[in-house]
Design a protein around this motif. Structure first.
Motif, PDB file in Angstrom:
ATOM      1  N   GLU A 157      33.589   2.765  68.491  1.00 57.83           N
ATOM      2  CA  GLU A 157      35.035   1.719  68.768  1.00 57.83           C
ATOM      3  C   GLU A 157      36.765   2.652  68.589  1.00 57.83           C
ATOM      4  O   GLU A 157      37.224   2.567  69.242  1.00 57.83           O
ATOM      5  CB  GLU A 157      34.834   0.715  67.834  1.00 57.83           C
ATOM      6  N   LEU A 158      36.032   3.115  67.411  1.00 53.93           N
ATOM      7  CA  LEU A 158      37.372   4.382  66.792  1.00 53.93           C
ATOM      8  C   LEU A 158      38.089   4.821  68.841  1.00 53.93           C
ATOM      9  O   LEU A 158      38.928   5.231  68.418  1.00 53.93           O
ATOM     10  CB  LEU A 158      37.548   5.359  65.981  1.00 53.93           C
ATOM     11  N   ALA A 159      36.826   5.635  69.008  1.00 53.07           N
ATOM     12  CA  ALA A 159      36.506   7.298  70.400  1.00 53.07           C
ATOM     13  C   ALA A 159      36.751   6.184  71.409  1.00 53.07           C
ATOM     14  O   ALA A 159      38.222   6.813  72.391  1.00 53.07           O
ATOM     15  CB  ALA A 159      35.624   7.372  70.134  1.00 53.07           C
ATOM     16  N   GLU A 160      36.770   4.725  71.379  1.00 58.34           N
ATOM     17  CA  GLU A 160      37.346   4.100  72.605  1.00 58.34           C
ATOM     18  C   GLU A 160      39.394   3.968  72.493  1.00 58.34           C
ATOM     19  O   GLU A 160      39.385   3.541  73.372  1.00 58.34           O
ATOM     20  CB  GLU A 160      36.539   2.517  73.117  1.00 58.34           C
ATOM     21  N   GLU A 161      39.138   3.117  71.520  1.00 57.10           N
ATOM     22  CA  GLU A 161      40.754   3.480  70.859  1.00 57.10           C
ATOM     23  C   GLU A 161      41.967   4.222  70.820  1.00 57.10           C
ATOM     24  O   GLU A 161      42.557   3.938  71.443  1.00 57.10           O
ATOM     25  CB  GLU A 161      40.720   2.822  69.631  1.00 57.10           C
ATOM     26  N   LEU A 162      40.987   5.275  70.514  1.00 55.22           N
ATOM     27  CA  LEU A 162      42.118   6.424  70.369  1.00 55.22           C
ATOM     28  C   LEU A 162      41.676   7.726  71.357  1.00 55.22           C
ATOM     29  O   LEU A 162      42.492   8.157  71.747  1.00 55.22           O
ATOM     30  CB  LEU A 162      41.761   7.179  69.097  1.00 55.22           C
ATOM     31  N   GLN A 163      41.148   6.943  72.600  1.00 54.68           N
ATOM     32  CA  GLN A 163      40.860   7.850  73.698  1.00 54.68           C
ATOM     33  C   GLN A 163      40.470   9.583  73.303  1.00 54.68           C
ATOM     34  O   GLN A 163      41.257  10.280  73.906  1.00 54.68           O
ATOM     35  CB  GLN A 163      41.665   8.145  74.683  1.00 54.68           C
ATOM     36  N   LEU A 164      38.932   8.801  72.760  1.00 59.84           N
ATOM     37  CA  LEU A 164      38.364  10.983  72.077  1.00 59.84           C
ATOM     38  C   LEU A 164      37.306  11.086  72.522  1.00 59.84           C
ATOM     39  O   LEU A 164      36.372  10.315  72.640  1.00 59.84           O
ATOM     40  CB  LEU A 164      38.309  11.185  70.959  1.00 59.84           C
ATOM     41  N   ALA A 165      36.897  11.851  73.204  1.00 66.71           N
ATOM     42  CA  ALA A 165      36.061  11.994  73.579  1.00 66.71           C
ATOM     43  C   ALA A 165      34.345  12.075  72.604  1.00 66.71           C
ATOM     44  O   ALA A 165      34.799  13.291  71.935  1.00 66.71           O
ATOM     45  CB  ALA A 165      35.972  13.611  74.848  1.00 66.71           C
ATOM     46  N   THR A 166      33.746  11.403  72.466  1.00 68.55           N
ATOM     47  CA  THR A 166      33.142  11.853  71.554  1.00 68.55           C
ATOM     48  C   THR A 166      31.370  11.687  71.785  1.00 68.55           C
ATOM     49  O   THR A 166      31.112  10.270  72.516  1.00 68.55           O
ATOM     50  CB  THR A 166      33.311  10.496  70.393  1.00 68.55           C
ATOM     51  N   ILE A 167      30.273  12.304  71.460  1.00 67.01           N
ATOM     52  CA  ILE A 167      28.838  12.272  71.950  1.00 67.01           C
ATOM     53  C   ILE A 167      28.182  12.331  70.607  1.00 67.01           C
ATOM     54  O   ILE A 167      28.555  12.686  69.382  1.00 67.01           O
ATOM     55  CB  ILE A 167      28.476  13.518  72.056  1.00 67.01           C
ATOM     56  N   LEU A 168      27.394  10.793  69.819  1.00 69.05           N
ATOM     57  CA  LEU A 168      27.210  10.363  69.059  1.00 69.05           C
ATOM     58  C   LEU A 168      24.868  10.659  69.235  1.00 69.05           C
ATOM     59  O   LEU A 168      24.331  10.657  70.038  1.00 69.05           O
ATOM     60  CB  LEU A 168      26.955   9.316  68.827  1.00 69.05           C
ATOM     61  N   ALA A 230      27.978   8.222  74.296  1.00 68.85           N
ATOM     62  CA  ALA A 230      29.342   9.199  74.670  1.00 68.85           C
ATOM     63  C   ALA A 230      29.905   8.052  74.520  1.00 68.85           C
ATOM     64  O   ALA A 230      29.835   7.104  75.537  1.00 68.85           O
ATOM     65  CB  ALA A 230      28.411  10.182  76.402  1.00 68.85           C
ATOM     66  N   VAL A 231      31.401   8.434  74.929  1.00 73.46           N
ATOM     67  CA  VAL A 231      32.131   7.963  75.325  1.00 73.46           C
ATOM     68  C   VAL A 231      33.334   9.021  76.048  1.00 73.46           C
ATOM     69  O   VAL A 231      33.683  10.322  75.186  1.00 73.46           O
ATOM     70  CB  VAL A 231      33.399   7.338  73.645  1.00 73.46           C
ATOM     71  N   ILE A 232      33.209   8.750  77.331  1.00 80.64           N
ATOM     72  CA  ILE A 232      33.908   9.584  78.167  1.00 80.64           C
ATOM     73  C   ILE A 232      35.420   9.117  78.320  1.00 80.64           C
ATOM     74  O   ILE A 232      35.528   8.262  79.580  1.00 80.64           O
ATOM     75  CB  ILE A 232      33.327   9.932  79.262  1.00 80.64           C
ATOM     76  N   PRO A 233      36.270   9.588  78.115  1.00 80.34           N
ATOM     77  CA  PRO A 233      38.113   9.368  77.995  1.00 80.34           C
ATOM     78  C   PRO A 233      38.339   8.720  79.424  1.00 80.34           C
ATOM     79  O   PRO A 233      38.821   8.336  80.151  1.00 80.34           O
ATOM     80  CB  PRO A 233      39.262   9.809  77.288  1.00 80.34           C
ATOM     81  N   PHE A 234      38.142  10.207  79.887  1.00 78.66           N
ATOM     82  CA  PHE A 234      38.494  10.779  81.438  1.00 78.66           C
ATOM     83  C   PHE A 234      37.063  11.311  82.686  1.00 78.66           C
ATOM     84  O   PHE A 234      36.946  12.236  82.026  1.00 78.66           O
ATOM     85  CB  PHE A 234      40.113  11.664  81.500  1.00 78.66           C
ATOM     86  N   ASP A 235      37.527  10.828  83.776  1.00 79.65           N
ATOM     87  CA  ASP A 235      36.598  11.654  85.138  1.00 79.65           C
ATOM     88  C   ASP A 235      36.895  13.201  84.950  1.00 79.65           C
ATOM     89  O   ASP A 235      37.611  13.827  85.148  1.00 79.65           O
ATOM     90  CB  ASP A 235      36.455  10.472  86.015  1.00 79.65           C
ATOM     91  N   GLU A 236      35.512  14.411  85.156  1.00 78.64           N
ATOM     92  CA  GLU A 236      35.199  15.309  85.007  1.00 78.64           C
ATOM     93  C   GLU A 236      35.934  16.197  84.222  1.00 78.64           C
ATOM     94  O   GLU A 236      37.520  16.874  84.118  1.00 78.64           O
ATOM     95  CB  GLU A 236      35.733  15.513  87.100  1.00 78.64           C
ATOM     96  N   GLN A 237      35.838  15.419  82.606  1.00 80.77           N
ATOM     97  CA  GLN A 237      37.047  15.786  82.000  1.00 80.77           C
ATOM     98  C   GLN A 237      36.402  17.427  81.197  1.00 80.77           C
ATOM     99  O   GLN A 237      35.040  18.158  81.057  1.00 80.77           O
ATOM    100  CB  GLN A 237      36.694  15.830  80.533  1.00 80.77           C
ATOM    101  N   THR A 238      36.835  18.931  81.652  1.00 79.87           N
ATOM    102  CA  THR A 238      36.626  19.893  81.461  1.00 79.87           C
ATOM    103  C   THR A 238      36.452  20.100  79.868  1.00 79.87           C
ATOM    104  O   THR A 238      37.157  19.883  79.015  1.00 79.87           O
ATOM    105  CB  THR A 238      37.575  20.728  82.249  1.00 79.87           C
ATOM    106  N   ILE A 239      35.175  20.786  79.184  1.00 75.66           N
ATOM    107  CA  ILE A 239      34.994  20.661  77.617  1.00 75.66           C
ATOM    108  C   ILE A 239      34.855  22.465  77.727  1.00 75.66           C
ATOM    109  O   ILE A 239      34.660  22.648  76.391  1.00 75.66           O
ATOM    110  CB  ILE A 239      33.814  20.133  77.777  1.00 75.66           C
TER     111      ILE A 239
END
Length: 649
Positions: A157-168, A230-239
């Motif tokens: 929920e926090l990752a979606e709210e704060l727009q942070l790329a996250t993988i559990l 996974a929470v992905i805020p942006f498509d094709e996000q370079t990491i």
């Protein structure tokens, strides 16, 4: 140029949890991959494990204080906006009172709020730093849960709210598993395999392969199935850093000679090269079979499902789910407890019919009756179902025709046309307009009606004007109306009004010092809107204020920690520390309130001593009340009164 940073934390030898076997190896292997293969500078990668060496006399042992101090110093000194950060944690996590906590080495499962690292505060701090963050959590161990409350739901929920790329590492109702044969956790093993196989060019590609590799590894090593989230805020996000094109000769030379690329003098580093110590790496996936041309050990059987957008307009949450398939070439492994392996059976034999070979087939006429009768029954059932559905469809069409003026959007992925957006015209004849009412006085009425109409349109779509995500969804829906269509002009007016409402919500949250929520809301204003520039300026201002508030709050907390009840001098020292908070900065009102309260405590102590006829001590105590506080004048009057009473004794 943006810098790439990494923080890898792995804890094996917990003080109060059951020890883990592979968490340290997970962190070491990921850090080594980022440095040796992904192009991260060693001086910009921080490793914190049970045995990681200190950096320039600063400990890297993964205690709560050490982790938080490193994060605070890196944010204050090293990180710049738009830098990239990999934050990896392998260890225990606990859910308590609605919050998730990462557990450092000294973490107490009975006191997570006091000994754990609150994930909400961690993610909000990283979001305020304006970094391109990738959070990877290999957590949710079986011994780290409390009751029936799962770990990881709040993180999603926090990752979606704060727009942070996250993988559990797994879904909240699953557990992360380790494998001694693999030498890593199941999730981290699949992560390393995907990265080493070249599947880490962007976040979407990486998560797609994790959806296949993780359950496949779970089956291969006889562990319960794990499905990463996974929470992905942006498509094709370079990491990962961009890869420079090199010739074949340069590639051969790079294999023979270790990389000596160093950051330039202008780029910040965590530590100097002479103090850098390289940690040993645990065995990697497929290391025992190096004659496979570095190919992935586990094949990809099918494509992963696509992204699924939430109905609340937040970031897409990807549940990486796949039914595992057996590996046809799997070799039997020795038993885990005996020789370090585990027996894996061969593929199951095909089913063999047990019917007698000489059984007589039934006559043809009997087969015809059976098949024909069965077919007629099926056809009758299908006809009944179709007739019932047709009746329901006719009723639904009649209902829609009767209520065609009220259209509701069910999901953001299939928006329906907007309701009638045109406001009712002001049918006021010119000769009926009061003479003392000017056009300027009529304009606010018109703007008010437009706003009321926009709010009404929002309500017709079952959306709330107090939710920035709902307003953003309404804007996205209105943008689907193209120029030249009947409702285009009114849709554009509504978009401007809804954008202003989003900014108003963000500003209200900022006034309440909810800077993370304010920034998240302001980011929802579209780039092609007039308010976008204002929103970006507000975001920069709120980020600065958030850092100032955090620093000032830390100063006030430090001042409060100096106080010892009953000792007036400790209140005086706390006041002097709180005075360091600059006037006008966020948190200065809290500092002023605290200073006045502590001054009142000093005066109360002085009065208590005066009541005991100890006027000397009372006067000495009252003199500790600083000038400029709320009770300073009262303290001075009390001192004069007590001095007079002291002389009369």
């Amino acid at each position: 140029m943006a810098n790439y940073w990494a923080i890898a934390i792995g804890v094996n030898q917990y003080h109060l949890f059951q020890p883990l076997r592979c968490a340290q190896a997970d962190a070491e292997a990921l850090k080594d991959f980022l440095v040796q293969q992904a192009g991260f500078f060693p001086q910009q990668c921080l490793l914190m494990t049970d045995t990681s060496p200190p950096i320039e006399d600063r400990p890297t042992y993964p205690t709560k204080d050490h982790i938080l101090l490193w994060l605070e110093d890196l944010a204050a000194v090293c990180w710049q906006p738009d830098d990239h950060l990999w934050f990896f944690f392998s260890g225990y996590a606990v859910h308590c009172n609605g919050r998730d906590y990462l557990m450092p080495v000294e973490g107490d499962p009975k006191l997570p709020e006091e000994t754990g690292i609150e994930v909400r505060s961690l993610m909000q701090s990283l979001q305020l730093a304006n970094l391109n963050v990738l959070l990877i959590f290999d957590i949710n161990r079986a011994c780290g849960s409390q009751g029936d409350i799962p770990v990881g739901k709040e993180i999603i929920e926090l990752a979606e709210e704060l727009q942070l790329a996250t993988i559990l590492s797994c879904q909240p109702d699953q557990f992360s598993q380790e494998s001694r044969e693999l030498g890593h956790g199941i999730f981290t093993g699949s992560l390393l395999s995907a990265l080493r196989s070249g599947y880490g060019s962007d976040l979407t590609q990486l998560t797609q392969h994790l959806s296949v590799l993780t359950p496949e590894l779970s089956q291969h090593y006889w562990r319960p199935t794990q499905n990463p989230v996974a929470v992905i805020p942006f498509d094709e996000q370079t990491i990962l850093p961009p890869i420079e094109t090199t010739s074949d000769t340069e590639v051969e030379q790079s294999k023979a000679v270790p990389s000596t690329i160093e950051p330039s003098a202008s780029e910040p580093i965590i530590f100097s090269e002479e103090n850098f110590a390289v940690a040993f790496t645990a065995p990697s996936i497929g290391e025992s079979s190096r004659n496979n041309d570095n190919q992935p050990k586990f094949r990809i059987w099918r494509q992963s499902p696509g992204l699924e957008t939430n109905g609340n307009g937040k970031s897409p949450t990807v549940t990486l789910d796949k039914q595992p398939l057996p590996d046809e070439n799997t070799e039997p492994q020795p038993d885990e407890e005996g020789t370090g392996g585990r027996f894996i059976p061969n593929a199951p034999q095909p089913y063999i019919s047990r019917l007698p070979e000489n059984k007589v087939e039934p006559p043809l006429w009997r087969q015809f009756l059976l098949w024909g009768g069965g077919t007629m029954v099926v056809v009758c059932l299908i006809s009944i179902v179709l007739l019932r559905n047709q009746v329901k469809i006719l009723k639904a069409r009649q209902q829609l025709a009767a209520n065609s003026d009220a259209q509701i959007i069910k999901t953001p992925s299939t928006p329906r046309p907007l309701p009638q957006l045109s406001p009712a015209p002001l049918n006021i004849p010119n000769n009926q307009i009061p003479k003392n009412q000017s056009t300027a006085q009529i304009a606010p009425i018109s703007e008010s009606k437009k706003r009321n109409q926009a709010v009404l349109d929002l309500a017709k779509m079952s959306l709330k004007q107090t939710q920035a995500s709902d307003l953003s969804l309404a804007i996205a829906t209105a943008k689907k109306i193209k120029p030249g269509e009947p409702l285009y002009a009114q849709a554009q007016e509504n978009i401007q009004i809804w954008s202003q409402m989003i900014l108003d919500l963000a500003e209200g949250r900022a006034k309440q010092r909810q800077y993370a929520h304010a920034i998240a809301a302001a980011k929802l204003i579209p780039q092609d809107e007039i308010l976008y520039t204002k929103a970006q300026k507000s975001i920069e201002q709120w980020r600065t204020e958030a850092k100032q508030f955090l620093a000032n709050q830390t100063l006030i907390d430090a001042a409060s920690a100096l106080i010892r009840p009953g000792q007036a001098s400790t209140y005086n020292r706390a006041i002097e520390v709180a005075k360091r908070v600059p006037e006008g900065q966020p948190g200065s009102d809290l500092a002023k309130t605290s200073i006045n309260q502590w001054s009142e405590k000093i005066l109360d102590l002085a009065k208590n001593r005066a009541d005991q006829a100890n006027f000397t001590a009372a006067i000495a105590t009252a003199t500790l009340v600083p000038e400029g506080t709320a009770v300073y004048e009262d303290a001075q009057e009390a001192i004069q009164k007590w001095e007079a009473r002291k002389k009369s004794q």
